[in-house]
Design an enzyme around this catalytic site. Structure first.
Site, PDB file in Angstrom:
ATOM      1  N   PRO A  42       0.847  -1.201   0.000  1.00  0.00           N
ATOM      2  CA  PRO A  42       0.000   0.000   0.000  1.00  0.00           C
ATOM      3  C   PRO A  42       0.880   1.248   0.000  1.00  0.00           C
ATOM      4  O   PRO A  42       1.943   1.262   0.625  1.00  0.00           O
ATOM      5  CB  PRO A  42      -0.801  -0.134   1.297  1.00  0.00           C
ATOM      6  CG  PRO A  42      -0.025  -1.060   2.156  1.00  0.00           C
ATOM      7  CD  PRO A  42       0.746  -1.964   1.238  1.00  0.00           C
ATOM      8  N   HIS A  43       0.443   2.251  -0.738  1.00  0.00           N
ATOM      9  CA  HIS A  43       1.242   3.474  -0.804  1.00  0.00           C
ATOM     10  C   HIS A  43       0.341   4.667  -1.095  1.00  0.00           C
ATOM     11  O   HIS A  43      -0.763   4.510  -1.602  1.00  0.00           O
ATOM     12  CB  HIS A  43       2.347   3.360  -1.856  1.00  0.00           C
ATOM     13  CG  HIS A  43       1.855   2.953  -3.214  1.00  0.00           C
ATOM     14  ND1 HIS A  43       1.570   1.645  -3.534  1.00  0.00           N
ATOM     15  CD2 HIS A  43       1.579   3.678  -4.309  1.00  0.00           C
ATOM     16  CE1 HIS A  43       1.160   1.585  -4.795  1.00  0.00           C
ATOM     17  NE2 HIS A  43       1.146   2.812  -5.280  1.00  0.00           N
TER      18      HIS A  43
END
Length: 154
Positions: free
Chosen positions: A65-66
């Site tokens: 996730p970013h």
């Protein structure tokens, strides 16, 4: 770029409470709030907004996730090992037990991509993931990540 520049030891955690993707995002928000002083609510909102564009579960039990956040000066990360895998809508439909979250400044271009490439390349290595899964201690996990990267960079 190396993990030691992306990741503080305080941003590594073994989670026993994550039961869903949303709960994991909240746990990551709390973790980066404590490690980097970021607003946990804004972090969670940014992660969920990015996830709505497409899942960041890259397969083999790994999620990346970013998000981009204003107010950051550099790319930073957080690593989480889950004691029980969770559904993450991954590309291979396998549950996730390793998550490395990255946060970049709004205007970060190449640095954000370099960080994603570094983390992705490292966590595609089955031997690295096996070591991480076999060592449910935050300090050991940090050492594995930072040493593995420095060996690969040499």
């Amino acid at each position: 770029m190396q993990f030691v520049t992306l990741l503080k030891p305080e941003a590594v955690k073994v989670l026993t409470s994550a039961s869903s993707k949303k709960r994991l995002m909240q746990d990551i928000g709390d973790l980066v709030s404590g490690a980097y002083g970021m607003n946990a609510g804004r972090v969670v909102e940014a992660l969920i907004a990015r996830e709505s564009l497409g899942p960041t579960g890259v397969g083999h039990g790994v999620a990346l996730p970013h998000a981009r956040l204003d107010g950051l000066n550099e790319v930073v990360g957080a690593f989480v090992l889950l004691d029980k895998p969770i559904d993450f809508s991954s590309v291979d439909r396998q549950p996730v037990d390793i998550a490395f979250a990255l946060f970049a400044p709004e205007d970060a271009g190449v640095e954000h991509l370099k960080a994603l490439a570094l983390v992705s390349r490292t966590l595609r290595d089955n031997s690295v993931c096996s070591k991480l899964r076999a060592n449910p201690d935050a300090a050991t996990l940090y050492t594995i990540l930072t040493e593995e990267n420095s060996v690969q960079a040499a």
